[in-house]
Design a protein around this motif. Sequence first.
Motif, PDB file in Angstrom:
ATOM      1  N   ILE A  46       0.845  -1.202   0.000  1.00 24.31           N
ATOM      2  CA  ILE A  46       0.000   0.000   0.000  1.00 24.31           C
ATOM      3  C   ILE A  46       0.877   1.248   0.000  1.00 24.31           C
ATOM      4  O   ILE A  46       0.598   2.211  -0.714  1.00 24.31           O
ATOM      5  CB  ILE A  46      -0.966  -0.005   1.206  1.00 24.31           C
ATOM      6  CG1 ILE A  46      -2.025  -1.100   1.038  1.00 24.31           C
ATOM      7  CG2 ILE A  46      -1.633   1.360   1.376  1.00 24.31           C
ATOM      8  CD1 ILE A  46      -2.872  -1.351   2.274  1.00 24.31           C
ATOM      9  N   GLN A  47       1.947   1.236   0.764  1.00 23.59           N
ATOM     10  CA  GLN A  47       2.825   2.405   0.848  1.00 23.59           C
ATOM     11  C   GLN A  47       3.540   2.696  -0.467  1.00 23.59           C
ATOM     12  O   GLN A  47       4.013   3.805  -0.677  1.00 23.59           O
ATOM     13  CB  GLN A  47       3.830   2.231   1.985  1.00 23.59           C
ATOM     14  CG  GLN A  47       3.175   2.304   3.342  1.00 23.59           C
ATOM     15  CD  GLN A  47       4.133   2.016   4.488  1.00 23.59           C
ATOM     16  OE1 GLN A  47       5.241   1.545   4.285  1.00 23.59           O
ATOM     17  NE2 GLN A  47       3.685   2.306   5.691  1.00 23.59           N
ATOM     18  N   HIS A  48       3.612   1.720  -1.367  1.00 22.93           N
ATOM     19  CA  HIS A  48       4.232   1.942  -2.677  1.00 22.93           C
ATOM     20  C   HIS A  48       3.269   2.550  -3.694  1.00 22.93           C
ATOM     21  O   HIS A  48       3.694   2.930  -4.785  1.00 22.93           O
ATOM     22  CB  HIS A  48       4.820   0.640  -3.217  1.00 22.93           C
ATOM     23  CG  HIS A  48       6.149   0.317  -2.631  1.00 22.93           C
ATOM     24  ND1 HIS A  48       6.278  -0.395  -1.468  1.00 22.93           N
ATOM     25  CD2 HIS A  48       7.397   0.647  -3.020  1.00 22.93           C
ATOM     26  CE1 HIS A  48       7.559  -0.511  -1.178  1.00 22.93           C
ATOM     27  NE2 HIS A  48       8.254   0.122  -2.088  1.00 22.93           N
ATOM     28  N   LEU A  49       1.995   2.617  -3.357  1.00 23.39           N
ATOM     29  CA  LEU A  49       1.025   3.246  -4.263  1.00 23.39           C
ATOM     30  C   LEU A  49       1.182   4.765  -4.173  1.00 23.39           C
ATOM     31  O   LEU A  49       1.302   5.313  -3.081  1.00 23.39           O
ATOM     32  CB  LEU A  49      -0.399   2.830  -3.891  1.00 23.39           C
ATOM     33  CG  LEU A  49      -0.731   1.363  -4.088  1.00 23.39           C
ATOM     34  CD1 LEU A  49      -2.060   1.026  -3.427  1.00 23.39           C
ATOM     35  CD2 LEU A  49      -0.760   1.015  -5.567  1.00 23.39           C
ATOM     36  N   LEU A 104     -12.685  -3.568  -9.622  1.00 28.14           N
ATOM     37  CA  LEU A 104     -12.321  -4.874  -9.074  1.00 28.14           C
ATOM     38  C   LEU A 104     -11.009  -5.423  -9.625  1.00 28.14           C
ATOM     39  O   LEU A 104     -10.728  -6.618  -9.518  1.00 28.14           O
ATOM     40  CB  LEU A 104     -13.457  -5.887  -9.263  1.00 28.14           C
ATOM     41  CG  LEU A 104     -14.796  -5.473  -8.638  1.00 28.14           C
ATOM     42  CD1 LEU A 104     -15.851  -6.523  -8.889  1.00 28.14           C
ATOM     43  CD2 LEU A 104     -14.640  -5.205  -7.150  1.00 28.14           C
ATOM     44  N   GLU A 105     -10.184  -4.558 -10.207  1.00 32.60           N
ATOM     45  CA  GLU A 105      -8.850  -4.943 -10.672  1.00 32.60           C
ATOM     46  C   GLU A 105      -7.990  -5.308  -9.466  1.00 32.60           C
ATOM     47  O   GLU A 105      -7.929  -4.552  -8.498  1.00 32.60           O
ATOM     48  CB  GLU A 105      -8.222  -3.765 -11.417  1.00 32.60           C
ATOM     49  CG  GLU A 105      -6.834  -4.016 -11.926  1.00 32.60           C
ATOM     50  CD  GLU A 105      -6.796  -4.867 -13.172  1.00 32.60           C
ATOM     51  OE1 GLU A 105      -5.762  -5.520 -13.397  1.00 32.60           O
ATOM     52  OE2 GLU A 105      -7.801  -4.893 -13.902  1.00 32.60           O
ATOM     53  N   PRO A 106      -7.308  -6.458  -9.496  1.00 34.96           N
ATOM     54  CA  PRO A 106      -6.430  -6.809  -8.370  1.00 34.96           C
ATOM     55  C   PRO A 106      -5.246  -5.839  -8.302  1.00 34.96           C
ATOM     56  O   PRO A 106      -4.483  -5.719  -9.244  1.00 34.96           O
ATOM     57  CB  PRO A 106      -5.960  -8.227  -8.678  1.00 34.96           C
ATOM     58  CG  PRO A 106      -6.740  -8.689  -9.847  1.00 34.96           C
ATOM     59  CD  PRO A 106      -7.361  -7.497 -10.496  1.00 34.96           C
ATOM     60  N   VAL A 107      -5.116  -5.145  -7.213  1.00 35.08           N
ATOM     61  CA  VAL A 107      -4.067  -4.131  -7.056  1.00 35.08           C
ATOM     62  C   VAL A 107      -2.700  -4.793  -6.940  1.00 35.08           C
ATOM     63  O   VAL A 107      -1.728  -4.330  -7.527  1.00 35.08           O
ATOM     64  CB  VAL A 107      -4.359  -3.243  -5.821  1.00 35.08           C
ATOM     65  CG1 VAL A 107      -3.220  -2.274  -5.571  1.00 35.08           C
ATOM     66  CG2 VAL A 107      -5.667  -2.494  -6.015  1.00 35.08           C
ATOM     67  N   GLU A 108      -2.627  -5.887  -6.224  1.00 30.10           N
ATOM     68  CA  GLU A 108      -1.351  -6.555  -5.996  1.00 30.10           C
ATOM     69  C   GLU A 108      -0.746  -7.036  -7.311  1.00 30.10           C
ATOM     70  O   GLU A 108       0.446  -6.861  -7.552  1.00 30.10           O
ATOM     71  CB  GLU A 108      -1.547  -7.738  -5.043  1.00 30.10           C
ATOM     72  CG  GLU A 108      -0.253  -8.390  -4.629  1.00 30.10           C
ATOM     73  CD  GLU A 108      -0.486  -9.393  -3.518  1.00 30.10           C
ATOM     74  OE1 GLU A 108       0.276 -10.353  -3.465  1.00 30.10           O
ATOM     75  OE2 GLU A 108      -1.408  -9.218  -2.712  1.00 30.10           O
TER      76      GLU A 108
END
Length: 120
Positions: A46-49, A104-108
């Motif tokens: 999350i911190q890299h977003l 609903l795109e997978p963020v990871e």
Amino acid sequence: MDELFVLHLNFQEDAPVYHVTPAQRRSVNQLSEEEQIKIAKRIGLIQHLPTGQYDGSKKIRECVICMLDFQIGDPVRFLPCMHIYHTKCIDDWLMRSFTCPSCLEPVEAALLSSYDDGAQ
């Protein structure tokens, strides 16, 4: 009441609560080592977003999580799919589900593929 017991109760009440799965939340004191590692990895991703401030130039005018209009200067986070949300809203969402709430795109998967592209 015993002073040590009261201190222990206060510590447990102040301990952060995490979502192990979207429907299951537990205090950090109740997590297994494996669950703690999984949560730490998620926080790291999350911190890299990228983050920024809402400047009013985007077509999107509302955070679909809290349903409030963005205000100029609001802290926002950008997902790889190009959707934006209030930072607090999306960070809380991503701790439960690592997908974009809009598409609903997978963020990871998007994050990891961007690392793979950069490594080549």
